[in-house]
Scaffold this motif. Structure first.
Motif, PDB file in Angstrom:
ATOM      1  N   TYR A  11      52.392  46.940  28.252  1.00  0.00           N
ATOM      2  CA  TYR A  11      53.729  46.407  28.019  1.00  0.00           C
ATOM      3  C   TYR A  11      54.799  47.391  28.478  1.00  0.00           C
ATOM      4  O   TYR A  11      54.533  48.573  28.705  1.00  0.00           O
ATOM      5  N   PHE A  12      56.026  46.866  28.644  1.00  0.00           N
ATOM      6  CA  PHE A  12      57.178  47.735  28.833  1.00  0.00           C
ATOM      7  C   PHE A  12      58.225  47.337  27.807  1.00  0.00           C
ATOM      8  O   PHE A  12      58.154  46.273  27.190  1.00  0.00           O
ATOM      9  N   VAL A  13      59.203  48.222  27.602  1.00  0.00           N
ATOM     10  CA  VAL A  13      60.174  48.049  26.524  1.00  0.00           C
ATOM     11  C   VAL A  13      61.582  48.050  27.098  1.00  0.00           C
ATOM     12  O   VAL A  13      61.907  48.856  27.973  1.00  0.00           O
ATOM     13  N   THR A  14      62.417  47.124  26.626  1.00  0.00           N
ATOM     14  CA  THR A  14      63.826  47.107  27.001  1.00  0.00           C
ATOM     15  C   THR A  14      64.670  47.346  25.753  1.00  0.00           C
ATOM     16  O   THR A  14      64.307  46.940  24.651  1.00  0.00           O
ATOM     17  N   ALA A  15      65.800  48.007  25.955  1.00  0.00           N
ATOM     18  CA  ALA A  15      66.714  48.291  24.856  1.00  0.00           C
ATOM     19  C   ALA A  15      68.131  47.968  25.304  1.00  0.00           C
ATOM     20  O   ALA A  15      68.509  48.251  26.442  1.00  0.00           O
ATOM     21  N   GLY A  16      68.895  47.358  24.412  1.00  0.00           N
ATOM     22  CA  GLY A  16      70.259  46.990  24.762  1.00  0.00           C
ATOM     23  C   GLY A  16      71.036  46.528  23.546  1.00  0.00           C
ATOM     24  O   GLY A  16      70.798  46.975  22.424  1.00  0.00           O
ATOM     25  N   ALA A  17      71.962  45.616  23.791  1.00  0.00           N
ATOM     26  CA  ALA A  17      72.829  45.129  22.723  1.00  0.00           C
ATOM     27  C   ALA A  17      72.043  44.296  21.721  1.00  0.00           C
ATOM     28  O   ALA A  17      71.452  43.279  22.083  1.00  0.00           O
ATOM     29  N   HIS A  18      71.992  44.764  20.500  1.00  0.00           N
ATOM     30  CA  HIS A  18      71.414  44.035  19.367  1.00  0.00           C
ATOM     31  C   HIS A  18      69.912  43.798  19.472  1.00  0.00           C
ATOM     32  O   HIS A  18      69.383  42.990  18.708  1.00  0.00           O
ATOM     33  N   SER A  19      69.213  44.453  20.377  1.00  0.00           N
ATOM     34  CA  SER A  19      67.795  44.127  20.496  1.00  0.00           C
ATOM     35  C   SER A  19      66.982  45.231  21.160  1.00  0.00           C
ATOM     36  O   SER A  19      67.479  45.991  21.991  1.00  0.00           O
TER      37      SER A  19
END
Length: 200
Positions: A11-19
Protein backbone atom coordinates in the motif's frame (compact mmCIF):
# COMPACT_ATOMS: atom_id res chain seq x y z
CA UNK A 1 -3.53 15.79 -0.85
CA UNK A 2 -0.36 17.31 0.62
CA UNK A 3 2.00 14.30 0.69
CA UNK A 4 2.27 10.76 -0.67
CA UNK A 5 4.29 7.98 0.97
CA UNK A 6 5.10 4.79 -0.95
CA UNK A 7 5.94 1.81 1.21
CA UNK A 8 7.67 -1.40 0.12
CA UNK A 9 4.62 -3.37 1.21
CA UNK A 10 1.23 -3.57 -0.45
CA UNK A 11 0.00 0.00 0.00
CA UNK A 12 0.86 3.68 -0.16
CA UNK A 13 -0.37 6.48 2.09
CA UNK A 14 -1.71 9.94 1.29
CA UNK A 15 -2.07 12.80 3.75
CA UNK A 16 -3.95 16.05 3.32
CA UNK A 17 -6.93 18.08 4.42
CA UNK A 18 -9.01 16.22 7.00
CA UNK A 19 -7.78 12.78 5.99
CA UNK A 20 -5.09 10.11 5.92
CA UNK A 21 -5.73 7.27 3.49
CA UNK A 22 -4.11 3.90 2.84
CA UNK A 23 -4.21 2.77 -0.81
CA UNK A 24 -3.56 -0.78 -2.08
CA UNK A 25 -0.92 -1.13 -4.79
CA UNK A 26 -2.16 -4.32 -6.45
CA UNK A 27 -3.73 -2.39 -9.34
CA UNK A 28 -0.54 -0.36 -9.80
CA UNK A 29 1.45 -3.60 -10.03
CA UNK A 30 -0.91 -4.85 -12.74
CA UNK A 31 -0.44 -1.64 -14.72
CA UNK A 32 3.36 -1.95 -14.46
CA UNK A 33 3.18 -5.47 -15.88
CA UNK A 34 1.12 -4.25 -18.85
CA UNK A 35 3.50 -1.37 -19.57
CA UNK A 36 6.60 -3.59 -19.52
CA UNK A 37 5.52 -4.98 -22.90
CA UNK A 38 5.77 -1.52 -24.45
CA UNK A 39 9.15 -0.46 -23.08
CA UNK A 40 10.72 -1.35 -26.44
CA UNK A 41 9.12 1.66 -28.12
CA UNK A 42 5.49 0.72 -28.52
CA UNK A 43 2.59 2.84 -27.33
CA UNK A 44 0.96 1.54 -24.12
CA UNK A 45 -2.80 1.27 -24.11
CA UNK A 46 -4.95 3.83 -22.38
CA UNK A 47 -5.60 2.42 -18.93
CA UNK A 48 -7.87 3.91 -16.30
CA UNK A 49 -7.20 2.70 -12.80
CA UNK A 50 -9.85 2.60 -10.13
CA UNK A 51 -8.15 2.75 -6.76
CA UNK A 52 -10.12 2.82 -3.56
CA UNK A 53 -8.35 4.26 -0.55
CA UNK A 54 -9.26 3.27 2.98
CA UNK A 55 -9.33 6.16 5.48
CA UNK A 56 -7.39 5.95 8.69
CA UNK A 57 -9.31 5.77 11.93
CA UNK A 58 -9.11 9.28 13.36
CA UNK A 59 -10.16 10.43 16.83
CA UNK A 60 -12.96 12.98 16.81
CA UNK A 61 -10.50 15.74 17.70
CA UNK A 62 -8.62 15.11 14.41
CA UNK A 63 -11.59 15.26 12.02
CA UNK A 64 -10.91 18.83 10.88
CA UNK A 65 -7.10 19.00 10.92
CA UNK A 66 -4.80 19.29 7.90
CA UNK A 67 -2.08 16.64 7.69
CA UNK A 68 1.02 18.37 6.31
CA UNK A 69 3.41 15.43 5.89
CA UNK A 70 3.65 11.64 6.14
CA UNK A 71 6.79 9.56 6.68
CA UNK A 72 7.60 5.94 7.49
CA UNK A 73 9.67 4.36 10.23
CA UNK A 74 12.61 2.45 8.70
CA UNK A 75 13.91 0.89 11.92
CA UNK A 76 14.04 -2.85 12.46
CA UNK A 77 11.69 -2.48 15.44
CA UNK A 78 9.02 -0.92 13.25
CA UNK A 79 5.78 -2.78 12.71
CA UNK A 80 4.67 -0.76 9.73
CA UNK A 81 4.42 2.51 11.66
CA UNK A 82 3.50 5.62 9.66
CA UNK A 83 4.07 9.09 11.10
CA UNK A 84 2.02 12.15 10.19
CA UNK A 85 2.38 15.78 11.17
CA UNK A 86 -0.50 18.22 11.19
CA UNK A 87 -0.31 21.88 10.26
CA UNK A 88 -1.39 22.70 13.83
CA UNK A 89 1.68 20.96 15.28
CA UNK A 90 0.47 17.47 16.24
CA UNK A 91 2.70 14.44 15.62
CA UNK A 92 0.75 11.20 15.09
CA UNK A 93 1.65 7.54 14.68
CA UNK A 94 -0.50 5.14 12.62
CA UNK A 95 -0.20 1.36 12.47
CA UNK A 96 -0.65 -0.78 9.36
CA UNK A 97 -4.24 -1.47 10.41
CA UNK A 98 -4.91 2.28 9.90
CA UNK A 99 -5.47 2.99 13.59
CA UNK A 100 -3.81 5.95 15.32
CA UNK A 101 -1.78 4.38 18.10
CA UNK A 102 -0.49 7.58 19.71
CA UNK A 103 -0.09 11.32 19.19
CA UNK A 104 1.72 14.23 20.85
CA UNK A 105 1.68 18.02 20.64
CA UNK A 106 5.00 19.35 19.33
CA UNK A 107 4.23 22.72 20.95
CA UNK A 108 5.56 24.63 17.97
CA UNK A 109 4.70 28.31 17.92
CA UNK A 110 2.57 28.39 14.76
CA UNK A 111 2.71 25.42 12.41
CA UNK A 112 4.45 22.17 11.45
CA UNK A 113 5.57 21.71 7.85
CA UNK A 114 7.52 18.49 7.50
CA UNK A 115 8.89 15.32 9.10
CA UNK A 116 12.00 13.20 8.81
CA UNK A 117 12.20 9.68 10.29
CA UNK A 118 15.45 7.72 10.63
CA UNK A 119 16.34 4.10 11.32
CA UNK A 120 17.91 5.33 14.57
CA UNK A 121 14.42 5.71 15.99
CA UNK A 122 14.25 9.49 15.77
CA UNK A 123 11.69 11.75 14.10
CA UNK A 124 12.41 15.40 13.34
CA UNK A 125 9.56 17.91 13.10
CA UNK A 126 10.23 20.99 10.94
CA UNK A 127 8.19 23.85 12.38
CA UNK A 128 7.61 27.56 12.09
CA UNK A 129 10.19 30.14 13.20
CA UNK A 130 13.09 27.76 12.54
CA UNK A 131 12.13 25.29 15.26
CA UNK A 132 13.05 21.60 14.85
CA UNK A 133 11.63 19.28 17.51
CA UNK A 134 13.08 15.81 18.11
CA UNK A 135 10.92 12.85 19.21
CA UNK A 136 11.38 9.11 19.68
CA UNK A 137 9.63 6.86 17.18
CA UNK A 138 9.07 4.25 19.90
CA UNK A 139 6.66 6.18 22.09
CA UNK A 140 6.75 9.75 20.67
CA UNK A 141 8.55 10.91 23.80
CA UNK A 142 10.17 14.34 23.53
CA UNK A 143 13.95 14.20 23.11
CA UNK A 144 14.82 17.83 22.58
CA UNK A 145 14.88 20.84 20.28
CA UNK A 146 17.74 21.60 17.92
CA UNK A 147 19.34 25.01 18.52
CA UNK A 148 18.27 27.58 15.98
CA UNK A 149 20.98 29.20 13.85
CA UNK A 150 21.84 32.83 14.37
CA UNK A 151 19.14 35.13 12.99
CA UNK A 152 21.92 37.17 11.36
CA UNK A 153 22.30 34.38 8.80
CA UNK A 154 18.86 35.31 7.50
CA UNK A 155 19.33 39.07 7.43
CA UNK A 156 17.67 39.89 10.76
CA UNK A 157 19.37 42.73 12.60
CA UNK A 158 16.93 42.84 15.52
CA UNK A 159 18.59 42.11 18.86
CA UNK A 160 15.53 42.15 21.10
CA UNK A 161 13.29 39.99 18.93
CA UNK A 162 15.36 37.99 16.39
CA UNK A 163 13.41 36.63 13.47
CA UNK A 164 13.89 33.11 12.16
CA UNK A 165 12.33 31.91 8.90
CA UNK A 166 10.07 28.88 9.01
CA UNK A 167 11.79 25.51 8.72
CA UNK A 168 9.79 23.91 5.90
CA UNK A 169 11.69 20.61 5.63
CA UNK A 170 14.12 18.42 7.55
CA UNK A 171 16.23 15.44 6.51
CA UNK A 172 18.39 13.12 8.58
CA UNK A 173 21.57 12.08 6.80
CA UNK A 174 24.14 9.47 7.79
CA UNK A 175 26.31 11.79 9.82
CA UNK A 176 24.14 14.84 10.44
CA UNK A 177 20.65 16.24 10.69
CA UNK A 178 19.76 19.01 8.29
CA UNK A 179 16.95 21.53 8.09
CA UNK A 180 15.88 23.81 5.28
CA UNK A 181 14.46 27.27 5.79
CA UNK A 182 11.95 29.05 3.59
CA UNK A 183 14.21 32.09 3.19
CA UNK A 184 15.68 32.04 -0.29
CA UNK A 185 16.12 28.26 -0.31
CA UNK A 186 19.06 28.38 2.10
CA UNK A 187 19.56 25.60 4.60
CA UNK A 188 21.49 24.87 7.78
CA UNK A 189 23.08 21.65 9.01
CA UNK A 190 23.53 20.23 12.51
CA UNK A 191 26.31 17.73 13.14
CA UNK A 192 25.26 14.52 14.87
CA UNK A 193 27.90 15.14 17.53
CA UNK A 194 25.63 17.83 18.96
CA UNK A 195 22.46 15.79 18.60
CA UNK A 196 23.74 12.42 19.81
CA UNK A 197 22.91 13.20 23.43
CA UNK A 198 19.25 13.55 22.46
CA UNK A 199 19.15 9.99 21.12
CA UNK A 200 20.28 8.30 24.34
Amino acid sequence: VRRVLFRSGSYFVTAGAHSVKFWPTQELDKLAEKCEVYLGGGVPPSVVLSLEGKPAFLPSSFKDVVFADVQSDCSSQSKGAVFCGTSSGMLCCFLSNRSMSKFVDSKCSKAMYGLSVSSAGVVLCACSEGIIRVFSTTDLSYLGTLPRPSSQLFGSSSVQAPEHPDCTAARQLLRRSAGSSSSGGDGCAWRCVGVAALYS
